[in-house]
Design an enzyme around this catalytic site. Structure first.
Site, PDB file in Angstrom:
ATOM      1  N   GLN A 176       0.842  -1.211   0.000  1.00  0.00           N
ATOM      2  CA  GLN A 176       0.000   0.000   0.000  1.00  0.00           C
ATOM      3  C   GLN A 176       0.868   1.248   0.000  1.00  0.00           C
ATOM      4  O   GLN A 176       0.589   2.214  -0.708  1.00  0.00           O
ATOM      5  CB  GLN A 176      -0.932  -0.016   1.201  1.00  0.00           C
ATOM      6  CG  GLN A 176      -1.947  -1.144   1.136  1.00  0.00           C
ATOM      7  CD  GLN A 176      -2.750  -1.293   2.401  1.00  0.00           C
ATOM      8  OE1 GLN A 176      -2.531  -0.594   3.384  1.00  0.00           O
ATOM      9  NE2 GLN A 176      -3.699  -2.213   2.387  1.00  0.00           N
ATOM     10  N   ASP A 329      -1.807 -11.808   4.661  1.00  0.00           N
ATOM     11  CA  ASP A 329      -3.270 -11.926   4.714  1.00  0.00           C
ATOM     12  C   ASP A 329      -3.740 -13.363   4.927  1.00  0.00           C
ATOM     13  O   ASP A 329      -4.901 -13.595   5.287  1.00  0.00           O
ATOM     14  CB  ASP A 329      -3.887 -11.382   3.416  1.00  0.00           C
ATOM     15  CG  ASP A 329      -3.734  -9.873   3.310  1.00  0.00           C
ATOM     16  OD1 ASP A 329      -3.490  -9.208   4.342  1.00  0.00           O
ATOM     17  OD2 ASP A 329      -3.852  -9.347   2.186  1.00  0.00           O
TER      18      ASP A 329
HETATM   19  C1  S3P Z   1      -2.621  -4.897   0.299  1.00  0.00           C
HETATM   20  C2  S3P Z   1      -1.417  -4.940   0.947  1.00  0.00           C
HETATM   21  C3  S3P Z   1      -1.272  -5.516   2.292  1.00  0.00           C
HETATM   22  C4  S3P Z   1      -2.431  -6.434   2.626  1.00  0.00           C
HETATM   23  C5  S3P Z   1      -3.762  -5.816   2.316  1.00  0.00           C
HETATM   24  C6  S3P Z   1      -3.852  -5.464   0.848  1.00  0.00           C
HETATM   25  C7  S3P Z   1      -2.656  -4.277  -1.038  1.00  0.00           C
HETATM   26  O1  S3P Z   1      -1.242  -4.486   3.241  1.00  0.00           O
HETATM   27  O2  S3P Z   1      -2.378  -6.830   3.986  1.00  0.00           O
HETATM   28  O3  S3P Z   1      -4.816  -6.688   2.645  1.00  0.00           O
HETATM   29  O4  S3P Z   1      -3.658  -4.441  -1.755  1.00  0.00           O
HETATM   30  O5  S3P Z   1      -1.686  -3.617  -1.397  1.00  0.00           O
HETATM   31  P1  S3P Z   1       0.097  -3.678   3.601  1.00  0.00           P
HETATM   32  O6  S3P Z   1       0.462  -2.841   2.450  1.00  0.00           O
HETATM   33  O7  S3P Z   1      -0.267  -2.841   4.798  1.00  0.00           O
HETATM   34  O8  S3P Z   1       1.110  -4.719   3.935  1.00  0.00           O
END
Ligand code: S3P
Length: 443
Positions: A176, A329
């Protein structure tokens, strides 16, 4: 503005099963759906997105894009979304950008609006309002935006404006945060570069290229692999199909592990290598996985797989280091079936689980104990011994979709019935979950 999750708490009764059998086509991947929604809203022209996630979270992304001036039509029943984009210029929303439960919406969209003239106020539900946002504030402010947080969290106000490229070293493994920086870099002056210690999911990279952006991944002069994105690029609409969500499939893959005569066929499943490491873990635990068909869809691999359980006991796994970050996840469901393995599961380096939709370490430990399991909690993981018998119990989902679904799977091999309290949380990513479970569980 976000797709509503029913306010009332629902309890689902899960009875033990003897096997899981059948075939299913999973709804579109949540991560990919978010990115297609956001980029289609930013691009010029009309994008048609098929197999868009039916989960509430990606619909929060669509709703935010509508608030920013995109024209959005979506139908969770047919899993389609049609988005006419803003050609790179958002309009000032009349109210708040309500991200519901979706951390992805808030963090990734912050990167897109950071370069836009205006003030954008982001809000979310109680869970999202407790999640850390400093991680995006720091790089976006160093590019020139100003971001006001509330004690490090949402409500969050992004004061957007002209940005300057940065060279970013990702301090935590987060797709993210990577996405927020790339989305800002797309609009910044100069070329933004980014290096990550762990290679997180790369859907943003594929999606940006699909919408026409140029993005390079190559070693820098010191030999470290970096992503490079030049600012001032425009995006063009296109028609896309979202592969099925492998994180939703994880629940059924783990269910298949629990029974000797399971047999599942999963169609149009996302097999992106940065996510499909799950299949290696399931195979290592004793799953038999056959790839029946694989194709490339705009850089994303998708295919049909058949899953069963190889003869013999379920094997132990160690989820630590890079693996913990890549399976972040899926850890709740792997932990929920850990007591049924022969030697248990050790989880470390997964501190991020504490700041997901709930404190997933605390809730997994609490619910495993409620089912009679022994488990040792660590700050960054847990140890769950194998060869345990679980009994049916009342499960607290903590309003967290992955906890509700993970313990529905553990319940299939427990003695007695299990009640999942707060079962409606599943609709955040997988509203069809309980219907599919009813259909595939053989009792
Ligand atoms: C996601 C990244 C992960 C994941 C989330 C979705 C994404 O989070 O846990 O469910 O779509 O980029 P983080 O970026 O906080 O690790």
């Amino acid at each position: 503005m976000s797709a509503a999750v029913p306010a009332a708490t629902q309890t689902r009764l899960i009875r033990p099963a003897g096997s899981v059998r059948g075939s299913l086509a999973l709804p579109g991947d949540k991560s990919i759906s978010h990115r297609y929604a956001l980029l289609a809203g930013f691009a010029q022209g009309t994008s048609h997105i098929a197999n868009f996630s039916s989960g509430a979270d990606p619909h929060s992304s669509l709703a935010c894009m509508a608030a920013l001036g995109a024209r959005v039509e979506s139908d969770p029943q047919t899993r389609t979304a049609t988005v006419t984009g803003t050609a790179g210029r958002f309009t000032q929303p009349s109210g708040e950008l309500d991200c519901g439960n979706s951390g992805s919406t808030m963090r990734m969209l912050a990167g897109l609006v950071a370069a836009q003239a205006g003030t954008f106020r982001f809000t979310g539900d109680a869970s999202l309002s407790a999640r850390p946002m400093e991680r995006i504030r720091e790089p976006l402010e160093s590019m020139g935006a100003r971001i006001d947080l509330t004690g490090g969290h949402a409500p969050m106000t992004v004061h957007g404006g002209p940005l300057t490229a940065i060279d970013f070293e990702a301090p935590i493994a987060s797709a993210q945060v990577k996405t927020a920086v790339l989305f800002a870099g797309l609009q910044a002056q100069g070329t933004t570069s980014l290096a990550e210690q762990v290679r997180t999911r790369d859907h943003t990279e594929h999606a940006l290229r699909a919408f026409g952006a140029e993005l390079l991944r190559r070693p820098d002069s010191g030999g470290q692999t970096r992503l490079y994105i030049a600012g001032g690029q425009t995006l063009n609409a296109l028609d896309l199909t979202v592969p099925g969500d492998i994180s939703s499939a994880a629940f059924f893959l783990c269910a298949a592990l629990l029974f000797p005569d399971s047999n599942l066929v999963l169609d149009n499943l996302g097999l992106n290598p940065t996510r499909a490491v799950l299949l290696d873990v399931v195979t290592g635990m004793g799953g038999g996985i056959k790839m029946l068909e694989v194709a490339d869809q705009h850089g994303e691999m998708a295919g049909t797989i058949q899953v069963n359980r190889k003869p013999g006991p379920l094997q132990a796994v160690d989820l630590s280091g890079q693996l913990a970050a890549q399976l972040i996840d899926e850890i709740p469901v792997l932990a929920a079936v850990a007591p049924y393995t022969s030697n248990g599961i050790r989880i470390r380096d997964a501190r991020e689980l504490r700041v997901k939709e709930s404190d997933r370490i605390a809730l997994v430990v609490k619910n495993l104990r409620a089912m009679g399991a022994q488990v040792t909690e660590h700050e960054d993981g847990m140890d769950i011994p194998g060869n345990q018998t679980l009994h049916g119990a009342g499960i607290d989902s903590g309003h967290d979709h992955r906890i509700a679904m993970a313990f529905s799977i553990a319940a299939l091999r427990a003695t007695g019935d299990t009640e999942i309290h707060g079962a409606e949380a599943a609709s955040i990513s997988f509203p069809e979950f309980f219907d599919w479970l009813d259909e595939l569980a053989v009792r």
